[in-house]
Design a protein around this motif. Structure first.
Motif, PDB file in Angstrom:
ATOM      1  N   SER A  94       0.855  -1.184   0.000  1.00 38.05           N
ATOM      2  CA  SER A  94       0.000   0.000   0.000  1.00 38.05           C
ATOM      3  C   SER A  94       0.891   1.235   0.000  1.00 38.05           C
ATOM      4  CB  SER A  94      -0.963   0.019   1.192  1.00 38.05           C
ATOM      5  OG  SER A  94      -0.298   0.354   2.381  1.00 38.05           O
ATOM      6  N   VAL A  95       0.390   2.314  -0.601  1.00 38.74           N
ATOM      7  CA  VAL A  95       1.114   3.583  -0.640  1.00 38.74           C
ATOM      8  C   VAL A  95       0.089   4.715  -0.709  1.00 38.74           C
ATOM      9  CG1 VAL A  95       1.429   3.570  -3.155  1.00 38.74           C
ATOM     10  CG2 VAL A  95       3.021   4.853  -1.714  1.00 38.74           C
ATOM     11  N   THR A  96       0.335   5.778   0.044  1.00 39.47           N
ATOM     12  CA  THR A  96      -0.591   6.911   0.034  1.00 39.47           C
ATOM     13  C   THR A  96      -0.468   7.696  -1.265  1.00 39.47           C
ATOM     14  OG1 THR A  96       1.002   8.402   1.082  1.00 39.47           O
ATOM     15  CG2 THR A  96      -0.490   7.158   2.558  1.00 39.47           C
ATOM     16  N   PRO A  97      -1.532   8.400  -1.642  1.00 37.46           N
ATOM     17  CA  PRO A  97      -1.483   9.196  -2.865  1.00 37.46           C
ATOM     18  C   PRO A  97      -0.343  10.227  -2.861  1.00 37.46           C
ATOM     19  CG  PRO A  97      -3.730   8.967  -2.154  1.00 37.46           C
ATOM     20  CD  PRO A  97      -2.878   8.388  -1.064  1.00 37.46           C
ATOM     21  N   TYR A  98      -0.112  10.877  -1.722  1.00 40.10           N
ATOM     22  CA  TYR A  98       0.954  11.871  -1.678  1.00 40.10           C
ATOM     23  C   TYR A  98       2.306  11.228  -1.965  1.00 40.10           C
ATOM     24  CZ  TYR A  98       4.581  14.949  -0.070  1.00 40.10           C
ATOM     25  OH  TYR A  98       5.733  15.685  -0.013  1.00 40.10           O
ATOM     26  N   TYR A  99       2.621  10.164  -1.274  1.00 42.52           N
ATOM     27  CA  TYR A  99       3.918   9.523  -1.462  1.00 42.52           C
ATOM     28  C   TYR A  99       4.035   8.986  -2.889  1.00 42.52           C
ATOM     29  CZ  TYR A  99       8.248   7.516   0.234  1.00 42.52           C
ATOM     30  OH  TYR A  99       9.572   7.246   0.435  1.00 42.52           O
ATOM     31  N   PHE A 100       2.944   8.444  -3.392  1.00 38.55           N
ATOM     32  CA  PHE A 100       2.921   7.939  -4.756  1.00 38.55           C
ATOM     33  C   PHE A 100       3.189   9.060  -5.762  1.00 38.55           C
ATOM     34  CE2 PHE A 100       0.794   6.754  -8.698  1.00 38.55           C
ATOM     35  CZ  PHE A 100       1.370   5.527  -8.928  1.00 38.55           C
ATOM     36  N   SER A 101       2.676  10.256  -5.480  1.00 32.63           N
ATOM     37  CA  SER A 101       2.858  11.386  -6.397  1.00 32.63           C
ATOM     38  C   SER A 101       4.321  11.818  -6.507  1.00 32.63           C
ATOM     39  CB  SER A 101       1.999  12.577  -5.962  1.00 32.63           C
ATOM     40  OG  SER A 101       2.546  13.202  -4.812  1.00 32.63           O
ATOM     41  N   LEU A 102       5.150  11.442  -5.553  1.00 27.46           N
ATOM     42  CA  LEU A 102       6.563  11.811  -5.569  1.00 27.46           C
ATOM     43  C   LEU A 102       7.401  10.896  -6.466  1.00 27.46           C
ATOM     44  CD1 LEU A 102       7.050  12.472  -1.754  1.00 27.46           C
ATOM     45  CD2 LEU A 102       6.597  14.156  -3.555  1.00 27.46           C
ATOM     46  N   ILE A 103       6.837   9.764  -6.862  1.00 27.58           N
ATOM     47  CA  ILE A 103       7.565   8.781  -7.663  1.00 27.58           C
ATOM     48  C   ILE A 103       7.696   9.260  -9.108  1.00 27.58           C
ATOM     49  CG2 ILE A 103       7.503   6.420  -8.586  1.00 27.58           C
ATOM     50  CD1 ILE A 103       5.968   5.622  -6.040  1.00 27.58           C
ATOM     51  N   GLN A 135      14.524   3.015 -12.015  1.00 26.30           N
ATOM     52  CA  GLN A 135      15.555   3.113 -10.980  1.00 26.30           C
ATOM     53  C   GLN A 135      15.301   4.262 -10.003  1.00 26.30           C
ATOM     54  OE1 GLN A 135      17.751   0.628 -10.676  1.00 26.30           O
ATOM     55  NE2 GLN A 135      16.597  -0.207 -12.388  1.00 26.30           N
ATOM     56  N   ASP A 136      14.164   4.917 -10.127  1.00 26.95           N
ATOM     57  CA  ASP A 136      13.818   5.990  -9.205  1.00 26.95           C
ATOM     58  C   ASP A 136      13.827   5.449  -7.778  1.00 26.95           C
ATOM     59  OD1 ASP A 136      12.621   8.665  -8.511  1.00 26.95           O
ATOM     60  OD2 ASP A 136      11.014   7.341  -7.818  1.00 26.95           O
ATOM     61  N   PRO A 137      14.544   6.084  -6.843  1.00 20.82           N
ATOM     62  CA  PRO A 137      14.644   5.560  -5.480  1.00 20.82           C
ATOM     63  C   PRO A 137      13.295   5.360  -4.782  1.00 20.82           C
ATOM     64  CG  PRO A 137      16.251   7.294  -5.820  1.00 20.82           C
ATOM     65  CD  PRO A 137      15.378   7.265  -7.040  1.00 20.82           C
ATOM     66  N   LEU A 138      12.359   6.294  -4.964  1.00 17.71           N
ATOM     67  CA  LEU A 138      11.058   6.124  -4.324  1.00 17.71           C
ATOM     68  C   LEU A 138      10.258   4.999  -4.966  1.00 17.71           C
ATOM     69  CD1 LEU A 138       9.986   9.803  -3.660  1.00 17.71           C
ATOM     70  CD2 LEU A 138      10.922   8.139  -2.057  1.00 17.71           C
ATOM     71  N   ARG A 139      10.377   4.888  -6.280  1.00 16.31           N
ATOM     72  CA  ARG A 139       9.702   3.781  -6.961  1.00 16.31           C
ATOM     73  C   ARG A 139      10.251   2.451  -6.454  1.00 16.31           C
ATOM     74  NH1 ARG A 139       8.286   2.572 -13.261  1.00 16.31           N
ATOM     75  NH2 ARG A 139       8.229   0.331 -13.046  1.00 16.31           N
ATOM     76  N   ARG A 140      11.561   2.355  -6.328  1.00 15.45           N
ATOM     77  CA  ARG A 140      12.176   1.109  -5.861  1.00 15.45           C
ATOM     78  C   ARG A 140      11.794   0.813  -4.413  1.00 15.45           C
ATOM     79  NH1 ARG A 140      18.038   0.027  -7.443  1.00 15.45           N
ATOM     80  NH2 ARG A 140      17.238  -2.029  -6.935  1.00 15.45           N
ATOM     81  N   GLN A 141      11.564   1.852  -3.634  1.00 15.26           N
ATOM     82  CA  GLN A 141      11.159   1.655  -2.244  1.00 15.26           C
ATOM     83  C   GLN A 141       9.701   1.216  -2.146  1.00 15.26           C
ATOM     84  OE1 GLN A 141      11.826   5.078   0.217  1.00 15.26           O
ATOM     85  NE2 GLN A 141      10.877   4.149   1.994  1.00 15.26           N
ATOM     86  N   CYS A 142       8.863   1.730  -3.013  1.00 12.45           N
ATOM     87  CA  CYS A 142       7.422   1.464  -2.919  1.00 12.45           C
ATOM     88  C   CYS A 142       6.953   0.231  -3.675  1.00 12.45           C
ATOM     89  CB  CYS A 142       6.637   2.669  -3.447  1.00 12.45           C
ATOM     90  SG  CYS A 142       6.781   4.109  -2.413  1.00 12.45           S
ATOM     91  N   VAL A 143       7.558  -0.008  -4.823  1.00 13.10           N
ATOM     92  CA  VAL A 143       7.097  -1.090  -5.691  1.00 13.10           C
ATOM     93  C   VAL A 143       7.772  -2.402  -5.282  1.00 13.10           C
ATOM     94  CG1 VAL A 143       7.017  -1.904  -8.067  1.00 13.10           C
ATOM     95  CG2 VAL A 143       6.674   0.515  -7.571  1.00 13.10           C
ATOM     96  N   PRO A 144       6.987  -3.456  -5.098  1.00 16.56           N
ATOM     97  CA  PRO A 144       7.562  -4.748  -4.697  1.00 16.56           C
ATOM     98  C   PRO A 144       8.599  -5.256  -5.697  1.00 16.56           C
ATOM     99  CG  PRO A 144       5.169  -4.805  -4.625  1.00 16.56           C
ATOM    100  CD  PRO A 144       5.552  -3.519  -5.283  1.00 16.56           C
ATOM    101  N   ASP A 145       9.517  -6.051  -5.191  1.00 14.05           N
ATOM    102  CA  ASP A 145      10.573  -6.627  -6.011  1.00 14.05           C
ATOM    103  C   ASP A 145      10.697  -8.104  -5.646  1.00 14.05           C
ATOM    104  OD1 ASP A 145      13.215  -7.536  -6.862  1.00 14.05           O
ATOM    105  OD2 ASP A 145      13.662  -5.424  -7.226  1.00 14.05           O
TER     106      ASP A 145
END
Length: 94
Positions: free
Chosen positions: A60-69, A75-85
């Motif tokens: 799960s991720v909030t809309p605000y945090y998601f908007s920062l991706i 390789q975006d650091p926030l994308r890598r942190q939020c999106v499962p691997d």
């Protein structure tokens, strides 16, 4: 006073007052992978693998945090942190 709005995919138009409300953020967080498929074009090919990860570690991720991706950048650091691997559930002896 004019009511300001922000527009964010996949939520659509959001009142600024709601956007800044933590309760609205929590209530409207992305749960699971299906909403991500509509935002990240490269997801469909990875969906089965990612479902294996989210079966163990719910997503799960909030809309605000998601908007920062930076969505297009894998390789975006926030994308890598939020999106499962898939590596999150691979274990090694070391």
């Amino acid at each position: 006073m004019k009511d300001h709005h922000v527009f964010l995919k996949p939520w659509g138009e959001i009142r600024a007052q709601d956007w800044h409300d933590w309760k609205w953020q929590f209530k409207n967080r992305l749960l699971g992978l299906v909403p991500l498929a509509g935002v990240f074009g490269d997801f469909p090919s990875q969906m089965r693998e990612l479902q294996t990860v989210t079966a163990r570690y719910p997503f799960s991720v909030t809309p605000y945090y998601f908007s920062l991706i930076n969505a297009p950048d894998q390789q975006d650091p926030l994308r890598r942190q939020c999106v499962p691997d898939l590596q999150e559930i691979q274990f090694s002896l070391g």
